[in-house]
Design an enzyme around this catalytic site. Structure first.
Site, PDB file in Angstrom:
ATOM      1  CB  CYS A  97      -0.869  -0.041   1.507  1.00 19.01           C
ATOM      2  SG  CYS A  97      -1.860   1.331   1.373  1.00 19.01           S
ATOM      3  CB  CYS A 175      -6.439   1.427   6.978  1.00 23.16           C
ATOM      4  SG  CYS A 175      -5.390   3.091   7.144  1.00 23.16           S
ATOM      5  CD  GLU A 327     -10.795  29.339   0.658  1.00 21.40           C
ATOM      6  OE1 GLU A 327     -10.985  28.654  -0.330  1.00 21.40           O
ATOM      7  OE2 GLU A 327      -9.911  29.319   1.447  1.00 21.40           O
ATOM      8  CG  ASP A 371      -3.580  26.794   6.223  1.00 18.41           C
ATOM      9  OD1 ASP A 371      -2.547  26.123   5.541  1.00 18.41           O
ATOM     10  OD2 ASP A 371      -4.689  25.977   6.665  1.00 18.41           O
ATOM     11  CB  CYS A 397       0.327  20.729   4.063  1.00 19.57           C
ATOM     12  SG  CYS A 397      -0.203  21.285   2.310  1.00 19.57           S
TER      13      CYS A 397
END
EC number: 2.1.1.190
Length: 439
Positions: A97, A175, A327, A371, A397
């Site tokens: 996986c 998982c 946004e 962000d 991220c």
């Protein structure tokens, strides 16, 4: 007038396929994508599922021994001698996986590597000496949002995540990353899709655990007939609160069943997300990011939250500051704007990639939080660098694009005072962070 004749193209001779070679090597480090790195005879090899100190036997296929790009990918054949940082993977699917790449590292080595990802990205832009907070950790069985893939062949449905660097599916049974409520849906979804998908057909399933139940979005069946819709409507009423369908990623979700209200809470304030909306991957990871942002922003009176999404940071900040949330995604912003009653929160629909807030517009804020998606916020960082905002907080991220944007801010006169790394995507090569910039 005669037409010119086309000269036939010369026939290309078939290139001989290089025979694979078997080599022995010692892994010296783990790269940014989670592969071990070794060097043999001038070749730089990327060896998956290895740790520093592993002595390995690998198979390499190249074209005459010259590295291509950064190096050559090697197939791990055997671990001749394990390195000191090797651990026991907790999942039977690991190695096949592609959802996890680092379960074979012991906990201490894994945590140090995650911090090293952030430190290395910053070092490449000359900011490697920035003060670093301890790594915030996310436990197993905490992932509340996942995107599965499914494929039907005959009377069987393969359901799970893609194999490592492949379009083939690893057929999941369980998982250890997922919340138990999501993991418990694997087999019921497999049975459902056996009836819904045509033979040879596939789809993705976005599953999000929300207050009120699980939100499901099927992406990919080009159409749903009446029988398929009826099966979706009847599917797992106890666990699933909302089901939607869309033909592809460019489409808008079409409601199929909405049994009860769903919500996500930010600082105790409920927001109803659109089907399949972006949400931080775990409640624990979100809490770590929010805590770092709130601690940094403190009592700033006027705050801009850029790339605000559903309000992950805007709503908690609005408990004590006047917040302007910007946004580009209309459904997300509409969900946030609908729930702003009682908060000192204004909203603005704006594409910050094409139309960033200018230095003049930023001048009214005491602090800015941004962000962006993985691509970072190059244009907005440039505008911030030219502003007089005393405090900027970057959430990311992607350490590489964060480092690029951080360099822009520092070149504009900011100091990178602190970085908070957050391990939200457990056992993967991803790490999130919060960076604090001050003038």
């Amino acid at each position: 007038m005669t037409r010119p004749t086309k000269r036939p193209l010369p026939k290309r001779r078939p290139q001989p396929t290089a025979e694979p070679r078997t080599l022995e090597a010692t892994v010296t480090e783990v790269g940014a994508r989670g592969d071990g790195i070794a060097s043999v005879g001038g070749l730089r090899l990327f060896v998956p599922l290895t740790v520093p100190g592993d002595r390995v036997r690998v198979r390499v296929r190249d074209s005459g021994g010259e590295p291509k790009g950064e190096g050559l990918r090697a197939e791990l054949l055997e671990i001749l001698e394990p390195g000191p940082g090797r651990g026991t993977p907790p999942c039977a699917h690991f190695g096949t996986c592609g959802g996890c790449t680092l379960q074979h590292m012991d906990d201490a080595a894994y945590a140090a590597w995650k911090v090293g990802l952030v430190r290395g990205a910053l070092a490449r832009v000359g900011l490697g000496d920035a003060p670093m907070a301890p790594l915030s950790r996310t436990p197993p069985a905490a992932r509340r949002r996942a995107r599965f893939a499914a494929l039907k062949r005959g009377r069987r449905v393969w359901f799970g995540f893609n194999e490592r660097q492949s379009h083939r599916l690893a057929d999941l049974e369980d998982c250890p990353v997922l919340l138990p409520r999501l993991a418990a849906l694997i087999e019921p979804l497999r049975a459902l899709l056996l009836d819904v998908l045509p033979d040879g057909g596939g789809c993705d399933v976005i599953a999000t655990d929300l207050e009120g139940g699980i939100d499901l979005v099927l992406v990919g069946p080009r159409s749903l007939d009446r029988a398929a819709r009826e099966r979706l409507v009847a599917f797992n009423e106890a666990a699933v609160a909302r089901i939607s369908w869309q033909a592809d990623d460019r489409g808008s979700p079409e409601p199929i069943a909405h049994r009860r209200p769903v919500a996500v809470r930010f600082a105790g304030h409920p927001v109803t997300p659109p089907p399949g909306a972006f949400l931080q991957a775990s409640a624990e990871g979100e809490a770590a990011l929010v805590a770092a942002v709130l601690e940094t922003v403190g009592e700033a009176r006027r705050v801009a939250d850029l790339f605000a999404g559903l309000g992950t940071f805007a709503v908690p900040l609005a408990q004590r500051s006047a917040v302007h949330a910007v946004e580009g995604d209309s459904p997300a912003l509409a969900a946030l704007a609908k729930e702003v009653g009682g908060l000192r929160l204004t909203t603005e629909r704006r594409d910050l990639f094409e139309n960033p807030l200018t230095a003049k517009e930023l001048a009214r804020f005491d602090a800015v939080v941004f962000d962006p998606p993985r691509a970072g916020a190059a244009a907005q960082a440039q505008a911030l660098a030219g502003s007089k905002v005393p405090l900027v907080v970057g959430v990311s991220c992607n350490p590489a694009t964060f480092a690029r944007d951080a360099r822009t801010l520092v070149d504009g006169g900011y100091a990178l005072e602190r970085v908070h790394p957050v391990d939200q995507f457990l056992w993967s090569a991803h790490v999130e962070l919060v960076g604090v910039f001050k003038r």
